[in-house]
Design a protein around this motif. Sequence first.
Motif, PDB file in Angstrom:
ATOM      1  N   PRO A 206       0.867  -1.174  -0.113  1.00 22.65           N
ATOM      2  CA  PRO A 206      -0.058   0.045  -0.004  1.00 22.65           C
ATOM      3  C   PRO A 206       0.909   1.399   0.151  1.00 22.65           C
ATOM      4  CG  PRO A 206      -0.943  -1.536   1.765  1.00 22.65           C
ATOM      5  CD  PRO A 206       0.567  -1.903   1.080  1.00 22.65           C
ATOM      6  N   THR A 208       0.339   5.495   0.297  1.00 21.84           N
ATOM      7  CA  THR A 208      -0.521   6.701   0.734  1.00 21.84           C
ATOM      8  C   THR A 208      -0.149   8.186   0.659  1.00 21.84           C
ATOM      9  OG1 THR A 208       0.728   6.840   2.779  1.00 21.84           O
ATOM     10  CG2 THR A 208      -0.987   5.031   2.553  1.00 21.84           C
ATOM     11  N   ARG A 214      -4.974   6.040   1.423  1.00 20.40           N
ATOM     12  CA  ARG A 214      -4.536   4.909   0.633  1.00 20.40           C
ATOM     13  C   ARG A 214      -4.760   5.331  -0.751  1.00 20.40           C
ATOM     14  NH1 ARG A 214      -4.866  -1.271   2.376  1.00 20.40           N
ATOM     15  NH2 ARG A 214      -4.012  -2.544   0.476  1.00 20.40           N
TER      16      ARG A 214
END
Length: 322
Positions: A206, A208, A214
């Motif tokens: 992930p 961000t 995210r």
Amino acid sequence: MSRDVRTDINLKEPRWDQGAFMGRAKHFFMVTDPRNVLLSSEALDEARTILENYKHGKVRPGLTEDELWRAKYIYDSAFHPDTGEKMLLVGRMSAQVPMNMTITGCMLTFYRTTPAVIFWQWANQSFNAIVNYTNRSGDAPLTVGQLGTAYASATTGAVVTALGLKSLTKHLPSLIARFVPFAAVAAANCINIPLMRQRELKFGIPVTDINGNRLGESPKAAQQAIFQVVVSRIGMAIPAMAIPPVIMNALEKRAFLKRFPLLSAPIQVGLVGLSLVFATPLCCALFPQKSSMKVSHLEPELQTLIQAHDPGIDVVYFNKGL
């Protein structure tokens, strides 16, 4: 002097500035503090209670900011960040120094015979497997198959490297032979960590924005994260596996160790432990835990997605792991 705790402290972030090496070093000295291994279940549960109460606006009378941060680092040392479960004792970051000093010290002491090389390389990779499993990401859990593949590959790589180099150093000075365990450990890290995080390399990790929102998953961010972790792990091993052999090589020529050879192992383990107390947190601090990458370096499809979401985003952030 400590004062009563404020009610607006962000406990999701470390106490010290992570943009500076010294701030990261202070953070990891707390995370890897081996004294936390000795804490009782009651002390761990008390730390969890303090944090949960603080998050709900309940502050114990007389609680200081130092005590609150101490509770956070005690909690972080024992409980999984994603699941909240209490982690295996030997897999906690606070167990890194005592466990590694024992295993590494014995690897450096008993390097002369083939059975000893095989056993201690196996013991080291077994410990690494426990650490990697204990500190696995809850967002991308490891399967038994992935864990087994990484464990078998790293163990095989370490043993083959150690035995191969051992055979090459038979006619070289004894000091050179002492560095064979380090070469084997470095090779195993290059195998073990990418395999253990193979899912991240395939599907991405992930990423961000600066506020933690995210934006997507990126394999390229995973590549950078894994490279940084491999460098840090090898860096941790350098002082512990390079300095003690030089010292021991000199000591074993002296009359004292010739007279008391059984002291060789405990002295070497102690030297490794002294090195690891400093090397472990300092090498963890080489790169920010919250690493970053320019949007232009991400996959084209992810760049398009981010630009559509917010054209003003130039940099994304991700957790590099440990």
